[in-house]
Design a protein around this motif. Structure first.
Motif, PDB file in Angstrom:
ATOM      1  N   ILE B   6       0.851  -1.183   0.000  1.00 34.21           N
ATOM      2  CA  ILE B   6       0.000   0.000   0.000  1.00 34.21           C
ATOM      3  C   ILE B   6       0.886   1.232   0.000  1.00 34.21           C
ATOM      4  O   ILE B   6       1.582   1.511   0.971  1.00 34.21           O
ATOM      5  N   VAL B   7       0.904   1.954  -1.102  1.00 32.48           N
ATOM      6  CA  VAL B   7       1.694   3.177  -1.163  1.00 32.48           C
ATOM      7  C   VAL B   7       0.742   4.362  -1.050  1.00 32.48           C
ATOM      8  O   VAL B   7      -0.094   4.590  -1.917  1.00 32.48           O
ATOM      9  N   THR B   8       0.856   5.074   0.052  1.00 30.26           N
ATOM     10  CA  THR B   8      -0.056   6.183   0.297  1.00 30.26           C
ATOM     11  C   THR B   8       0.507   7.468  -0.296  1.00 30.26           C
ATOM     12  O   THR B   8       1.663   7.533  -0.705  1.00 30.26           O
ATOM     13  N   ALA B   9      -0.363   8.495  -0.317  1.00 30.43           N
ATOM     14  CA  ALA B   9       0.086   9.816  -0.772  1.00 30.43           C
ATOM     15  C   ALA B   9       1.221  10.305   0.112  1.00 30.43           C
ATOM     16  O   ALA B   9       2.178  10.924  -0.352  1.00 30.43           O
ATOM     17  N   PHE B  10       1.108   9.990   1.418  1.00 31.09           N
ATOM     18  CA  PHE B  10       2.168  10.381   2.344  1.00 31.09           C
ATOM     19  C   PHE B  10       3.502   9.749   1.945  1.00 31.09           C
ATOM     20  O   PHE B  10       4.537  10.418   1.912  1.00 31.09           O
ATOM     21  N   ASP B  11       3.472   8.451   1.640  1.00 25.74           N
ATOM     22  CA  ASP B  11       4.707   7.757   1.248  1.00 25.74           C
ATOM     23  C   ASP B  11       5.347   8.404   0.023  1.00 25.74           C
ATOM     24  O   ASP B  11       6.558   8.565  -0.047  1.00 25.74           O
ATOM     25  N   ARG B  12       4.496   8.744  -0.949  1.00 26.57           N
ATOM     26  CA  ARG B  12       5.021   9.350  -2.180  1.00 26.57           C
ATOM     27  C   ARG B  12       5.665  10.704  -1.870  1.00 26.57           C
ATOM     28  O   ARG B  12       6.770  10.988  -2.317  1.00 26.57           O
ATOM     29  N   ARG B  75      -0.847  16.220   5.393  1.00 27.89           N
ATOM     30  CA  ARG B  75      -1.099  14.802   5.667  1.00 27.89           C
ATOM     31  C   ARG B  75      -1.317  14.512   7.140  1.00 27.89           C
ATOM     32  O   ARG B  75      -1.726  13.392   7.481  1.00 27.89           O
ATOM     33  N   PRO B  77       0.518  13.531   9.614  1.00 28.11           N
ATOM     34  CA  PRO B  77       0.968  12.170   9.946  1.00 28.11           C
ATOM     35  C   PRO B  77       1.026  11.954  11.460  1.00 28.11           C
ATOM     36  O   PRO B  77       1.189  12.917  12.216  1.00 28.11           O
ATOM     37  N   ASP B  81       5.022   7.697  11.099  1.00 26.16           N
ATOM     38  CA  ASP B  81       5.088   8.627   9.961  1.00 26.16           C
ATOM     39  C   ASP B  81       5.528  10.023  10.431  1.00 26.16           C
ATOM     40  O   ASP B  81       6.329  10.687   9.782  1.00 26.16           O
TER      41      ASP B  81
END
Lengths: 234, 234
Positions: B6-12, B75, B77, B81
């Motif tokens: 699962i690649v979230t917007a946060f990860d990107r 985000r 986080p 995160d």
């Protein structure tokens, strides 16, 4: 802060963190003043107290950083609220480093008390320390009052401390050239002077946080700089 | 990072910021190596390039801090995160200061090229710089890999750089006692050595961020310390 009548949970949390920052600033100022006094009077007990007291400052910084992280996680502040939390984190880091310099001054004082004094140089170092503490005090006040006029003024006066450092540097060189037995003491005093100058830089960095809070931008590299020892042959 | 699929917007967003950190680390390492080389070979053009190149490092830090603030605002986080974002901000600040030290090394090199060389001391400074850059490189790698074993190892090896600094300090004292005409050059080299040691401290601080990311706690004051010049009479 748009409407002073609405006090949110965020505001309450923030006030608690800012109280810690004020307490930390007080401890750092006191540590610097006492370290300078210990140097001037050769008071080893006071120097040792300053050295040992740095742990309390470090602990306070850790508390502030943890509380800020909690604030970010819990309240997810945005816009100007977010800027305040980020600026508190930076100010706490700047104060922590200033406390480290006070501790270093105290440690070097404990060495210097066993060496021959270098004329009036120690007095010049003391004056420089008091000037810097005054700046630090004003800059923290400006932060609390969100006073960008004072903050800009403090930024402009960075030059004074740099000039004090430069004249001290020359004074130390003279002592070393005069008598090589002065070299070790002069090198310690040189580091002390450089570290006090760095506290002045941290005061300026805090002043820039005040401007960041008001405008959302950090002032650029146009800050006046007058440390000539790294920029010109002596 | 719980589920790699699962690649979230946060990860990107975070990946983009971390790419900037890597680029910044590369620039800082290069600046330090080139500044040391310029000192060793007396290459004034290279020293001037390092001095002028610091602005790019400062700009990159400003970009990273702005992006992190945006990430926090957008985000919001929490938990690990949030820790990552806070650690990126601290690492960027540590790299920015390391870049400042490279710039200062370059500026002092431009002064030193006009002075009589001090035996093999410049070579010792160069070796110390390369050791510290190696540590910085490993610590940034450990950060990216979230490798706490390497991070702990780097923390323990802080002592090496401190010891290199101590022996350099003694070397410089000898030169100054031998011939007072060496004093100015020795004081510049002394600051250079102290600044390189501080880059080592920043590498250690980054290693501590790796541990913070893994555990949520910053390691305490039990880090080995071996700078004797502020703790014992020379």
């Amino acid at each position: 802060m748009a409407d002073p009548h609405i006090v949110t949970a965020f505001d309450r949390d923030l006030e608690a963190v800012q109280a810690h920052v004020m307490r930390m600033a007080g401890l750092v100022e006191q540590a610097l003043l006492q370290a300078a006094e210990a140097l001037e009077t050769g008071d080893e007990a006071m120097a040792a107290r300053v050295r040992d007291g740095d742990r309390a400052i470090d602990d306070l910084e850790a508390t502030i950083q943890t509380e800020c992280a909690r604030l970010l996680a819990l309240r997810a502040p945005t816009a100007s609220d977010l800027r305040v939390v980020l600026s508190v984190m930076r100010i706490a880091a700047a104060l922590e480093r200033s406390g480290d310099y006070a501790k270093n001054l105290a440690k070097r004082t404990l060495i210097l008390t066993n060496m021959a004094p270098l004329g009036g140089t120690i007095g010049s170092v003391g004056r420089m320390a008091r000037t810097v503490v005054q700046r630090l005090h004003e800059t923290v006040d400006a932060y609390i009052a969100r006073d960008t006029i004072v903050a800009n003024d403090i930024r402009d006066r960075d030059r004074d401390v740099d000039q004090m450092y430069n004249s001290l540097f020359r004074e130390l060189l003279t002592h070393m050239l005069e008598d090589p037995r002065n070299i070790t003491a002069a090198m310690h005093l040189h580091f002390i002077a450089k570290n006090i100058e760095r506290v002045g830089d941290h005061a300026t960095a805090i002043a820039e946080q005040v401007i960041y809070l008001a405008t959302g931008d950090l002032p650029g590299e146009d800050r006046p700089k007058a440390d000539l020892t790294a920029g010109a042959g002596v």
